[in-house]
Design a protein around this motif. Structure first.
Motif, short mmCIF file in Angstrom:
data_model
loop_
_atom_site.label_atom_id
_atom_site.label_comp_id
_atom_site.label_asym_id
_atom_site.label_seq_id
_atom_site.Cartn_x
_atom_site.Cartn_y
_atom_site.Cartn_z
N ALA A 8 -2.72 10.18 8.14
CA ALA A 8 -1.40 9.96 6.97
C ALA A 8 0.20 9.34 7.79
O ALA A 8 -0.14 8.79 8.78
CB ALA A 8 -0.85 11.38 7.04
N ASP A 9 0.46 8.87 7.34
CA ASP A 9 1.51 7.38 7.29
C ASP A 9 3.11 8.64 7.55
O ASP A 9 3.77 8.07 7.70
CB ASP A 9 2.13 7.08 6.31
CG ASP A 9 0.76 6.05 5.89
OD1 ASP A 9 0.38 5.58 7.53
OD2 ASP A 9 0.18 6.13 4.72
N MET A 44 0.92 -1.06 -0.31
CA MET A 44 0.47 -0.22 0.15
C MET A 44 0.33 1.05 0.23
O MET A 44 1.77 0.98 0.56
CB MET A 44 -0.89 0.10 1.42
CG MET A 44 -1.69 1.37 1.78
SD MET A 44 -2.93 0.92 2.66
CE MET A 44 -4.00 2.74 2.91
N ASN A 45 0.33 2.54 -1.27
CA ASN A 45 1.10 3.26 -0.89
C ASN A 45 0.83 4.20 0.22
O ASN A 45 -0.16 4.54 0.49
CB ASN A 45 1.12 4.52 -2.02
CG ASN A 45 1.19 3.58 -3.61
OD1 ASN A 45 1.37 2.59 -3.17
ND2 ASN A 45 0.74 4.36 -4.83
N PRO A 46 2.27 4.86 1.39
CA PRO A 46 2.34 5.31 1.80
C PRO A 46 1.45 7.29 1.65
O PRO A 46 1.79 7.58 0.40
CB PRO A 46 3.65 6.06 2.47
CG PRO A 46 4.03 5.49 1.07
CD PRO A 46 3.66 4.57 0.04
N ARG A 47 1.06 7.74 2.51
CA ARG A 47 -0.02 9.05 2.78
C ARG A 47 0.52 9.54 3.55
O ARG A 47 0.87 9.96 4.44
CB ARG A 47 -1.84 8.21 3.12
CG ARG A 47 -2.55 7.19 2.77
CD ARG A 47 -3.64 6.80 2.73
NE ARG A 47 -3.22 6.69 4.49
CZ ARG A 47 -4.13 5.90 5.36
NH1 ARG A 47 -5.08 6.04 4.87
NH2 ARG A 47 -3.60 4.96 6.44
N ALA A 79 8.86 14.99 -4.33
CA ALA A 79 9.59 13.80 -4.78
C ALA A 79 8.88 12.37 -4.60
O ALA A 79 9.18 11.21 -4.58
CB ALA A 79 11.07 14.11 -3.49
N ALA A 80 8.39 12.72 -3.00
CA ALA A 80 7.37 11.42 -1.97
C ALA A 80 6.71 10.95 -3.10
O ALA A 80 6.60 9.35 -3.17
CB ALA A 80 6.74 11.68 -1.02
N GLN A 81 5.85 11.00 -4.27
CA GLN A 81 4.89 10.88 -4.50
C GLN A 81 5.75 10.03 -5.78
O GLN A 81 5.14 9.21 -6.78
CB GLN A 81 3.94 11.74 -5.97
CG GLN A 81 3.06 13.21 -4.95
CD GLN A 81 2.28 13.50 -5.15
OE1 GLN A 81 2.79 14.67 -5.53
NE2 GLN A 81 0.67 13.37 -5.17
N ASP A 82 6.58 10.95 -6.70
CA ASP A 82 7.85 9.91 -7.69
C ASP A 82 8.65 8.64 -7.07
O ASP A 82 8.31 8.42 -8.44
CB ASP A 82 8.53 10.52 -8.02
CG ASP A 82 8.15 12.25 -8.74
OD1 ASP A 82 7.32 12.10 -9.56
OD2 ASP A 82 9.00 13.46 -9.01
N ALA A 83 8.40 8.75 -5.81
CA ALA A 83 8.75 7.20 -5.36
C ALA A 83 7.72 6.09 -4.93
O ALA A 83 7.31 5.53 -4.06
CB ALA A 83 9.33 7.81 -3.94
N GLY A 84 6.08 6.66 -5.18
CA GLY A 84 5.09 6.08 -4.70
C GLY A 84 4.08 6.09 -3.96
O GLY A 84 3.34 5.50 -3.34
#
Length: 200
Positions: free
Chosen positions: A82-83, A1-4, A28-33
């Motif tokens: 949020a994670d 599961m992708n971190p939020r 950058a976090a979104q680009d990493a998933g």
């Protein structure tokens, strides 16, 4: 599961330094998933803490009940879901600006502090910890501002109350409203590394 990941922008200026750097870390976090969203404190109605301490009286890991009817409860729910967190605030007159400080003061509900007794502990103590990226900006050079203002200490205290441990801190010195200007290569590298740390 992708971190939020939740970004919290405490600046008065959308598109300003803090907003730009927070957005770069989230990208950058979104680009990493990861999945990410941004909250602007200036868009929320958050009352001042009046030190009634009703929210500190009951034991438990969740913040105590608040008597203000404002947007703080909804923001806390988003933080809890949020994670990881990215929190950014500018320095005004030696510390984080009033908008961010008002939010910080309302985090007192994360402590257990019954009347007539000393403060016991943060409710988040011993709980699984989120990661956080903490960002501050100042018109003075970063090296001086980091140590001569209380901003980073305030950001770290807020993160601790929220059960988050800093994975990185970024201090942007000689800050001015970028007006769409790109980040410097040095700052771009740092924001990219910081965002990736939230996903690892």
């Amino acid at each position: 599961m992708n971190p939020r990941i939740l970004g919290i922008v405490g600046s008065y200026r959308k598109g300003g330094t803090i907003d730009t750097v927070v957005a770069a870390v989230l990208k950058a976090a979104q680009d990493a998933g990861a999945t990410a969203e941004t909250v602007y404190l200036q868009d929320l109605h958050i009352e001042f803490c009046d030190n009634c301490r009703r929210c500190t009286q009951e034991e438990g890991i969740s913040p105590g009940p608040r008597h203000h009817r404002d947007d703080m409860e909804g923001l806390v729910n988003r933080i809890e879901e949020a994670d990881a967190l990215v929190i950014g605030a500018p320095v005004n007159f030696g510390n984080v600006n009033a908008l961010t400080q008002r939010f910080f003061e309302r985090l007192v509900g994360y402590s257990f502090w019954p009347w007539g007794r000393p403060a016991r502990q943060l409710r988040t103590k011993g709980q699984p910890r989120k990661k956080a990226i903490l960002i501050a900006s100042s018109a003075m050079p970063a090296l001086f501002a980091r140590f001569q203002t209380g901003s980073m200490r305030g950001l770290k205290l807020a993160a601790s109350a929220l059960g988050a441990k800093p994975a990185a801190t970024l201090f942007v010195g000689l800050a001015s409203r970028p007006g769409g200007k790109p980040l410097s290569p040095w700052l771009e590298r740092r924001t990219r590394r910081a965002g990736c740390r939230l996903v690892r």
